[in-house]
Design an enzyme around this catalytic site. Structure first.
Site, PDB file in Angstrom:
ATOM      1  N   VAL A 136     -28.337   6.687  21.969  1.00 33.38           N
ATOM      2  CA  VAL A 136     -27.824   7.540  20.861  1.00 33.38           C
ATOM      3  C   VAL A 136     -28.073   6.905  19.494  1.00 33.38           C
ATOM      4  O   VAL A 136     -27.807   5.721  19.439  1.00 33.38           O
ATOM      5  CB  VAL A 136     -26.428   8.000  21.145  1.00 33.38           C
TER       6      VAL A 136
ATOM      7  N   ASP B 133     -29.181  -0.616  23.150  1.00 36.21           N
ATOM      8  CA  ASP B 133     -27.819  -1.225  23.202  1.00 36.21           C
ATOM      9  C   ASP B 133     -26.664  -0.281  22.882  1.00 36.21           C
ATOM     10  O   ASP B 133     -25.566  -0.552  23.026  1.00 36.21           O
ATOM     11  CB  ASP B 133     -27.728  -2.469  22.192  1.00 36.21           C
ATOM     12  N   HIS B 134     -27.262   1.021  22.265  1.00 37.90           N
ATOM     13  CA  HIS B 134     -26.264   1.881  21.820  1.00 37.90           C
ATOM     14  C   HIS B 134     -26.599   3.089  22.574  1.00 37.90           C
ATOM     15  O   HIS B 134     -27.230   4.071  21.929  1.00 37.90           O
ATOM     16  CB  HIS B 134     -26.169   2.034  20.447  1.00 37.90           C
ATOM     17  N   PHE B 135     -26.119   3.575  23.436  1.00 42.07           N
ATOM     18  CA  PHE B 135     -25.382   2.981  24.615  1.00 42.07           C
ATOM     19  C   PHE B 135     -26.523   2.670  25.836  1.00 42.07           C
ATOM     20  O   PHE B 135     -27.229   3.488  26.061  1.00 42.07           O
ATOM     21  CB  PHE B 135     -24.063   3.753  24.807  1.00 42.07           C
TER      22      PHE B 135
END
Length: 168
Positions: A40, A33-35
């Site tokens: 990351v 989800d990140h990103f």
């Protein structure tokens, strides 16, 4: 502690210094989800890993008789990203410990590359705040055991680091 943001200790000197590693894997759900499309490790989770390293170092100094919480991130400078496949080495060095808390200087490295520099302030709290227990008894000692601190640790007197007596 619900989540561990370090994998194991590689060095631990009571009241002085601790080093822990964090292997970043694409299997970690938060990275999806990140990103999306560009995973990351969020800097806040790097801070949490460094804080766990330093917080356990500060708590162990008094045999976990006082509850240690991260009170302030005095400084956090990130020089590069941490991505899946990286291994971070967190180093926490105690600047001072006093009855109300402690100050810790810390770094995160990816190999020879400085990834982050941090200054953290920890507070000592009563074990019951607001009428409830903050941590279950033995939780932090158990965490130290799982993360192998007692295997690599050195006590303040130079002897092998030992688990505190349950009666202490």
């Amino acid at each position: 502690m619900r989540w561990y943001w370090i994998d194991r200790f590689v060095a631990f000197e009571s009241g002085r210094m601790a080093k822990a590693v964090k292997n970043i894997s694409l299997a970690e759900e938060h990275l999806h989800d990140h990103f999306p499309g560009y995973p990351v490790m969020p800097n806040v989770l790097v801070i949490e890993g460094v804080a766990q390293t330093g917080g356990l170092l500060v708590g162990e100094y008094n045999g976990f008789r006082e509850k240690v919480v991260l009170a302030k991130v005095q400084k956090a400078v990130f020089h590069c990203e941490a991505v899946p496949g990286d291994t971070l080495l967190y180093t926490a060095i105690v600047e001072n410990i006093h009855p109300h808390g402690a100050a810790v200087q810390a770094t995160s490295h990816k190999g020879d590359v400085l990834q982050a520099e941090l200054e953290l302030v920890f507070a000592h709290l009563r074990s019951d705040v607001g009428g409830r227990e903050l941590f279950e008894a033995g939780t932090l000692v158990h965490m130290m055991r799982i993360l192998r601190a007692y295997e690599v640790g050195i006590a303040a007197d130079g002897s092998a680091l030992r688990e505190p007596d349950e009666d202490a």
